[in-house]
Write a protein that holds these residues in place. Sequence first.
Motif, PDB file in Angstrom:
ATOM      1  N   VAL A 189       0.834  -1.205   0.000  1.00 59.03           N
ATOM      2  CA  VAL A 189       0.000   0.000   0.000  1.00 59.03           C
ATOM      3  C   VAL A 189       0.868   1.253   0.000  1.00 59.03           C
ATOM      4  CG1 VAL A 189      -1.744   1.315   1.264  1.00 59.03           C
ATOM      5  CG2 VAL A 189      -1.903  -1.171   1.167  1.00 59.03           C
ATOM      6  N   VAL A 190       1.850   1.283   0.881  1.00 57.01           N
ATOM      7  CA  VAL A 190       2.696   2.477   1.006  1.00 57.01           C
ATOM      8  C   VAL A 190       3.458   2.755  -0.281  1.00 57.01           C
ATOM      9  CG1 VAL A 190       4.662   3.481   2.213  1.00 57.01           C
ATOM     10  CG2 VAL A 190       2.903   2.270   3.512  1.00 57.01           C
ATOM     11  N   VAL A 191       4.075   1.720  -0.849  1.00 58.64           N
ATOM     12  CA  VAL A 191       4.890   1.908  -2.056  1.00 58.64           C
ATOM     13  C   VAL A 191       4.030   2.353  -3.233  1.00 58.64           C
ATOM     14  CG1 VAL A 191       6.313   0.721  -3.769  1.00 58.64           C
ATOM     15  CG2 VAL A 191       6.717   0.344  -1.327  1.00 58.64           C
ATOM     16  N   THR A 192       2.878   1.726  -3.413  1.00 61.83           N
ATOM     17  CA  THR A 192       2.020   2.103  -4.536  1.00 61.83           C
ATOM     18  C   THR A 192       1.467   3.511  -4.365  1.00 61.83           C
ATOM     19  OG1 THR A 192       0.171   0.941  -3.460  1.00 61.83           O
ATOM     20  CG2 THR A 192       1.368  -0.245  -5.178  1.00 61.83           C
ATOM     21  N   GLU A 193       1.163   3.908  -3.143  1.00 62.77           N
ATOM     22  CA  GLU A 193       0.638   5.254  -2.932  1.00 62.77           C
ATOM     23  C   GLU A 193       1.720   6.308  -3.128  1.00 62.77           C
ATOM     24  OE1 GLU A 193      -1.731   5.689   0.553  1.00 62.77           O
ATOM     25  OE2 GLU A 193      -3.179   4.176  -0.110  1.00 62.77           O
ATOM     26  N   LEU A 194       2.934   6.003  -2.724  1.00 62.62           N
ATOM     27  CA  LEU A 194       4.034   6.919  -3.030  1.00 62.62           C
ATOM     28  C   LEU A 194       4.249   7.009  -4.539  1.00 62.62           C
ATOM     29  CD1 LEU A 194       6.680   6.098  -0.263  1.00 62.62           C
ATOM     30  CD2 LEU A 194       5.318   8.185  -0.508  1.00 62.62           C
ATOM     31  N   GLY A 195       4.029   5.892  -5.227  1.00 60.94           N
ATOM     32  CA  GLY A 195       4.115   5.914  -6.680  1.00 60.94           C
ATOM     33  C   GLY A 195       3.071   6.818  -7.300  1.00 60.94           C
ATOM     34  N   VAL A 196       1.849   6.772  -6.785  1.00 61.81           N
ATOM     35  CA  VAL A 196       0.783   7.656  -7.269  1.00 61.81           C
ATOM     36  C   VAL A 196       1.166   9.111  -7.047  1.00 61.81           C
ATOM     37  CG1 VAL A 196      -1.605   8.406  -6.870  1.00 61.81           C
ATOM     38  CG2 VAL A 196      -1.065   5.968  -6.973  1.00 61.81           C
ATOM     39  N   LEU A 197       1.662   9.414  -5.856  1.00 70.78           N
ATOM     40  CA  LEU A 197       2.057  10.788  -5.541  1.00 70.78           C
ATOM     41  C   LEU A 197       3.178  11.262  -6.454  1.00 70.78           C
ATOM     42  CD1 LEU A 197       1.771  13.239  -3.642  1.00 70.78           C
ATOM     43  CD2 LEU A 197       3.412  12.130  -2.107  1.00 70.78           C
ATOM     44  N   ALA A 198       4.178  10.398  -6.674  1.00 68.18           N
ATOM     45  CA  ALA A 198       5.305  10.775  -7.521  1.00 68.18           C
ATOM     46  C   ALA A 198       4.861  11.004  -8.966  1.00 68.18           C
ATOM     47  CB  ALA A 198       6.379   9.699  -7.465  1.00 68.18           C
ATOM     48  N   LEU A 199       4.009  10.126  -9.485  1.00 66.25           N
ATOM     49  CA  LEU A 199       3.545  10.288 -10.859  1.00 66.25           C
ATOM     50  C   LEU A 199       2.656  11.512 -11.018  1.00 66.25           C
ATOM     51  CD1 LEU A 199       2.782   6.602 -11.935  1.00 66.25           C
ATOM     52  CD2 LEU A 199       4.698   8.048 -12.613  1.00 66.25           C
ATOM     53  N   ALA A 200       1.905  11.842  -9.980  1.00 67.75           N
ATOM     54  CA  ALA A 200       1.096  13.058 -10.031  1.00 67.75           C
ATOM     55  C   ALA A 200       2.004  14.273 -10.185  1.00 67.75           C
ATOM     56  CB  ALA A 200       0.243  13.184  -8.768  1.00 67.75           C
ATOM     57  N   GLY A 201       3.110  14.281  -9.443  1.00 68.52           N
ATOM     58  CA  GLY A 201       4.056  15.381  -9.568  1.00 68.52           C
ATOM     59  C   GLY A 201       4.761  15.395 -10.908  1.00 68.52           C
ATOM     60  N   LEU A 202       5.193  14.220 -11.375  1.00 64.02           N
ATOM     61  CA  LEU A 202       5.883  14.130 -12.664  1.00 64.02           C
ATOM     62  C   LEU A 202       4.980  14.559 -13.816  1.00 64.02           C
ATOM     63  CD1 LEU A 202       7.828  10.764 -12.275  1.00 64.02           C
ATOM     64  CD2 LEU A 202       8.809  13.065 -12.411  1.00 64.02           C
ATOM     65  N   SER A 203       3.686  14.304 -13.678  1.00 63.98           N
ATOM     66  CA  SER A 203       2.767  14.703 -14.743  1.00 63.98           C
ATOM     67  C   SER A 203       2.720  16.216 -14.904  1.00 63.98           C
ATOM     68  CB  SER A 203       1.355  14.167 -14.448  1.00 63.98           C
ATOM     69  OG  SER A 203       0.763  14.860 -13.360  1.00 63.98           O
ATOM     70  N   MET A 204       3.050  16.953 -13.837  1.00 63.08           N
ATOM     71  CA  MET A 204       3.081  18.405 -13.927  1.00 63.08           C
ATOM     72  C   MET A 204       4.403  18.906 -14.495  1.00 63.08           C
ATOM     73  SD  MET A 204       0.108  19.363 -12.898  1.00 63.08           S
ATOM     74  CE  MET A 204      -0.450  17.850 -13.725  1.00 63.08           C
ATOM     75  N   LEU A 205       5.476  18.147 -14.248  1.00 65.83           N
ATOM     76  CA  LEU A 205       6.760  18.520 -14.847  1.00 65.83           C
ATOM     77  C   LEU A 205       6.742  18.295 -16.352  1.00 65.83           C
ATOM     78  CD1 LEU A 205       9.356  17.073 -12.299  1.00 65.83           C
ATOM     79  CD2 LEU A 205       8.872  19.482 -12.764  1.00 65.83           C
ATOM     80  N   ARG A 206       6.012  17.244 -16.750  1.00 63.99           N
ATOM     81  CA  ARG A 206       5.880  16.947 -18.179  1.00 63.99           C
ATOM     82  C   ARG A 206       4.400  16.795 -18.490  1.00 63.99           C
ATOM     83  NH1 ARG A 206       9.175  12.042 -20.214  1.00 63.99           N
ATOM     84  NH2 ARG A 206       8.432  12.962 -22.159  1.00 63.99           N
ATOM     85  N   PRO A 207       3.690  17.909 -18.613  1.00 66.60           N
ATOM     86  CA  PRO A 207       2.251  17.834 -18.861  1.00 66.60           C
ATOM     87  C   PRO A 207       1.941  17.160 -20.185  1.00 66.60           C
ATOM     88  CG  PRO A 207       3.047  20.053 -19.221  1.00 66.60           C
ATOM     89  CD  PRO A 207       4.178  19.294 -18.611  1.00 66.60           C
ATOM     90  N   ALA A 208       0.718  16.666 -20.301  1.00 65.36           N
ATOM     91  CA  ALA A 208       0.289  16.014 -21.536  1.00 65.36           C
ATOM     92  C   ALA A 208       0.369  16.984 -22.699  1.00 65.36           C
ATOM     93  CB  ALA A 208      -1.142  15.481 -21.376  1.00 65.36           C
ATOM     94  N   ARG A 209       0.694  16.454 -23.870  1.00 65.41           N
ATOM     95  CA  ARG A 209       0.870  17.314 -25.029  1.00 65.41           C
ATOM     96  C   ARG A 209      -0.439  17.948 -25.472  1.00 65.41           C
ATOM     97  NH1 ARG A 209       4.859  13.404 -28.635  1.00 65.41           N
ATOM     98  NH2 ARG A 209       6.635  13.448 -27.190  1.00 65.41           N
ATOM     99  N   ARG A 210      -1.520  17.232 -25.279  1.00 67.39           N
ATOM    100  CA  ARG A 210      -2.800  17.795 -25.654  1.00 67.39           C
ATOM    101  C   ARG A 210      -3.547  18.237 -24.407  1.00 67.39           C
ATOM    102  NH1 ARG A 210      -6.585  13.661 -24.976  1.00 67.39           N
ATOM    103  NH2 ARG A 210      -5.696  11.580 -24.707  1.00 67.39           N
ATOM    104  N   ALA A 211      -4.570  19.018 -24.622  1.00 69.03           N
ATOM    105  CA  ALA A 211      -5.334  19.538 -23.488  1.00 69.03           C
ATOM    106  C   ALA A 211      -5.952  18.384 -22.713  1.00 69.03           C
ATOM    107  CB  ALA A 211      -6.441  20.466 -23.979  1.00 69.03           C
ATOM    108  N   VAL A 212      -6.095  18.584 -21.429  1.00 66.94           N
ATOM    109  CA  VAL A 212      -6.669  17.560 -20.567  1.00 66.94           C
ATOM    110  C   VAL A 212      -8.061  18.007 -20.160  1.00 66.94           C
ATOM    111  CG1 VAL A 212      -6.402  16.229 -18.457  1.00 66.94           C
ATOM    112  CG2 VAL A 212      -4.392  16.980 -19.719  1.00 66.94           C
ATOM    113  N   PRO A 213      -9.100  17.563 -20.869  1.00 64.55           N
ATOM    114  CA  PRO A 213     -10.452  18.024 -20.555  1.00 64.55           C
ATOM    115  C   PRO A 213     -10.874  17.552 -19.186  1.00 64.55           C
ATOM    116  CG  PRO A 213     -10.521  16.183 -22.106  1.00 64.55           C
ATOM    117  CD  PRO A 213      -9.083  16.575 -21.968  1.00 64.55           C
ATOM    118  N   GLY A 214     -11.463  18.451 -18.433  1.00 64.95           N
ATOM    119  CA  GLY A 214     -12.027  18.065 -17.145  1.00 64.95           C
ATOM    120  C   GLY A 214     -11.035  18.033 -16.014  1.00 64.95           C
TER     121      GLY A 214
END
Length: 218
Positions: A189-214
Amino acid sequence: MVAGPVCDELGGMRGLLVSGFAAIGAGSAAMLALHAGSDLDPLRSVISEYAFQPAGWLLTASLTSLAAGSVLIAEALRRAGAGRWVVVLLLAWAASMFLIGAFPTDRPGVPLSLSGGIHRYAAFAAFAVMPIAGLLLARARIRYAGAVRVLSGVALAALVLVVIPYVVRMAGLPPADDDIPAGLTQRIVVVTELGVLALAGLSMLRPARRAVPGLAQA
């Protein structure tokens, strides 16, 4: 005239993310150091029991750093337009992690105390809210949405395995400790949740190329 404020905003968000990752890295390093200096069985000993080891103070330090990292990433996501509930859930995870460290669990075999109760329910809250935040982010189709969805699903499934022994004990059928890999399921649980948190942050460093509706409604 608009480029200056926009660049300042992007620079501030990047600074929050970098600081957040640094805090998460420091917290993870402290947790690994705590495990390395202990003779407990990580498959069956839950993380809270490491508070009673000689270097038990590292547990509080680790959880506090992880909480700080979550706050910083939550603020970066807010500035990026993430939904209110995503931000609230990440802040709730941070608050829960802080409470877990501030209120130690009870030693094995000791009746549940106020500190132990706060610790237990804060841990459950932390384990429950991060996968929900991850699923909301995945629904908003951020970068790495697929990985975030998978990690959130694994965290929820492992959380069920964490809760089952408590339910069984409440039913008056305490299972043998050797039959429950409580440490393993909790660490998943701990490792996967830290993974979610890290990927959430990384997604902001490299935002999606197209608009993210919603995204703002997630």
